[in-house]
Design an enzyme around this catalytic site. Structure first.
Site, PDB file in Angstrom:
ATOM      1  N   CYS A 182       0.863  -1.173   0.000  1.00 15.85           N
ATOM      2  CA  CYS A 182       0.000   0.000   0.000  1.00 15.85           C
ATOM      3  C   CYS A 182       0.903   1.228   0.000  1.00 15.85           C
ATOM      4  O   CYS A 182       1.810   1.335   0.834  1.00 15.85           O
ATOM      5  CB  CYS A 182      -0.904   0.003   1.229  1.00 15.85           C
ATOM      6  SG  CYS A 182      -1.836   1.543   1.407  1.00 15.85           S
ATOM      7  N   VAL A 220       6.707 -14.032 -24.006  1.00 11.62           N
ATOM      8  CA  VAL A 220       7.436 -13.577 -22.826  1.00 11.62           C
ATOM      9  C   VAL A 220       8.096 -14.799 -22.189  1.00 11.62           C
ATOM     10  O   VAL A 220       7.502 -15.881 -22.124  1.00 11.62           O
ATOM     11  CB  VAL A 220       6.525 -12.835 -21.823  1.00 11.62           C
ATOM     12  CG1 VAL A 220       5.492 -13.745 -21.193  1.00 11.62           C
ATOM     13  CG2 VAL A 220       7.355 -12.136 -20.751  1.00 11.62           C
ATOM     14  N   GLU A 221       9.332 -14.647 -21.768  1.00 14.94           N
ATOM     15  CA  GLU A 221      10.026 -15.729 -21.070  1.00 14.94           C
ATOM     16  C   GLU A 221       9.498 -15.757 -19.639  1.00 14.94           C
ATOM     17  O   GLU A 221       9.489 -14.731 -18.962  1.00 14.94           O
ATOM     18  CB  GLU A 221      11.540 -15.490 -21.126  1.00 14.94           C
ATOM     19  CG  GLU A 221      12.370 -16.678 -20.718  1.00 14.94           C
ATOM     20  CD  GLU A 221      12.397 -16.880 -19.221  1.00 14.94           C
ATOM     21  OE1 GLU A 221      12.110 -18.015 -18.775  1.00 14.94           O
ATOM     22  OE2 GLU A 221      12.688 -15.912 -18.492  1.00 14.94           O
ATOM     23  N   SER A 222       9.026 -16.916 -19.193  1.00 16.53           N
ATOM     24  CA  SER A 222       8.265 -16.988 -17.938  1.00 16.53           C
ATOM     25  C   SER A 222       9.078 -16.661 -16.691  1.00 16.53           C
ATOM     26  O   SER A 222       8.544 -16.081 -15.745  1.00 16.53           O
ATOM     27  CB  SER A 222       7.599 -18.355 -17.797  1.00 16.53           C
ATOM     28  OG  SER A 222       8.549 -19.382 -17.760  1.00 16.53           O
ATOM     29  N   HIS A 256      -3.937  -0.732  -6.136  1.00 19.61           N
ATOM     30  CA  HIS A 256      -4.268  -1.943  -6.893  1.00 19.61           C
ATOM     31  C   HIS A 256      -4.431  -1.662  -8.391  1.00 19.61           C
ATOM     32  O   HIS A 256      -3.917  -2.411  -9.229  1.00 19.61           O
ATOM     33  CB  HIS A 256      -5.570  -2.560  -6.381  1.00 19.61           C
ATOM     34  CG  HIS A 256      -5.561  -2.931  -4.938  1.00 19.61           C
ATOM     35  ND1 HIS A 256      -4.418  -3.175  -4.209  1.00 19.61           N
ATOM     36  CD2 HIS A 256      -6.587  -3.108  -4.080  1.00 19.61           C
ATOM     37  CE1 HIS A 256      -4.742  -3.488  -2.973  1.00 19.61           C
ATOM     38  NE2 HIS A 256      -6.055  -3.457  -2.861  1.00 19.61           N
ATOM     39  N   GLU A 257      -5.150  -0.595  -8.686  1.00 18.54           N
ATOM     40  CA  GLU A 257      -5.405  -0.262 -10.084  1.00 18.54           C
ATOM     41  C   GLU A 257      -4.107   0.024 -10.825  1.00 18.54           C
ATOM     42  O   GLU A 257      -3.902  -0.438 -11.952  1.00 18.54           O
ATOM     43  CB  GLU A 257      -6.340   0.965 -10.169  1.00 18.54           C
ATOM     44  CG  GLU A 257      -7.715   0.753  -9.555  1.00 18.54           C
ATOM     45  CD  GLU A 257      -7.795   1.057  -8.062  1.00 18.54           C
ATOM     46  OE1 GLU A 257      -8.921   1.162  -7.549  1.00 18.54           O
ATOM     47  OE2 GLU A 257      -6.747   1.195  -7.383  1.00 18.54           O
ATOM     48  N   ASP A 315      -0.231  -5.874   0.306  1.00 13.39           N
ATOM     49  CA  ASP A 315      -1.477  -6.166  -0.383  1.00 13.39           C
ATOM     50  C   ASP A 315      -1.263  -7.443  -1.183  1.00 13.39           C
ATOM     51  O   ASP A 315      -0.168  -7.693  -1.695  1.00 13.39           O
ATOM     52  CB  ASP A 315      -1.857  -5.025  -1.339  1.00 13.39           C
ATOM     53  CG  ASP A 315      -2.334  -3.784  -0.607  1.00 13.39           C
ATOM     54  OD1 ASP A 315      -3.032  -3.938   0.410  1.00 13.39           O
ATOM     55  OD2 ASP A 315      -2.011  -2.682  -1.058  1.00 13.39           O
TER      56      ASP A 315
END
Length: 154
Positions: free
Chosen positions: A52, A74-76, A93-94, A59
């Site tokens: 936060c 994308v390489e994981s 969060h957004e 969070d």
């Protein structure tokens, strides 16, 4: 052919530290050997954490990222390290959810991408954040993200 596709990767197969922040995290990509086929890829991060920005308290979220690759995958491991870099990053969060999606879109140029950020309650209110680049391309089968709405103990 395999060695050639993966020759530029620097994080896979080695001891790699968690980046200090999302800004310093290095995403890596490889050419999509099936770029002529439209298909969906799903990444699920059920233990995503950030901080936060006001209180510094942790969070927690369950992230689901779906994308239809274009020329790049994308390489994981690099994605895992990028997501892990949010652990000490303060943002709402957004902001976290949309920042992740936009960085992937800018880096990969996928045909389509969506993210579902299912955040656990803060102050008694769960916050879910959803975003996608546009309509799902025709002919793609994509199951529901499978994360039920938050119901607490009930």
């Amino acid at each position: 052919m395999t060695e050639k596709i993966y020759s530029n990767l620097t994080q896979l197969g080695g001891d790699t530290r968690l980046p200090d922040s999302p800004d310093t995290a290095e995403l890596e990509r490889v050419p999509n050997p099936q770029a002529d086929v439209a298909y969906a890829v799903r990444f699920t991060a059920p233990e995503f954490t950030s901080l936060c920005p006001m209180t510094g308290q942790p969070d927690f979220a369950h992230l689901v990222i779906d994308y239809v690759p274009g020329d790049w995958l994308v390489e994981s491991k690099s994605l895992k390290l990028f997501l892990g870099a949010f652990r000490n990053h303060g943002a709402f969060h957004e902001d976290c959810t949309i920042s992740i999606a936009r960085r992937l879109v800018d880096f990969l140029g996928p045909r389509w991408l969506r993210i579902g950020g299912y955040w656990y309650p803060r102050g008694g209110i769960p916050i879910d954040v959803f975003w996608q680049t546009g309509p799902l391309p025709d002919g793609i089968w994509l199951p529901d993200q499978g994360v039920p709405p938050y119901r607490g103990r009930g």
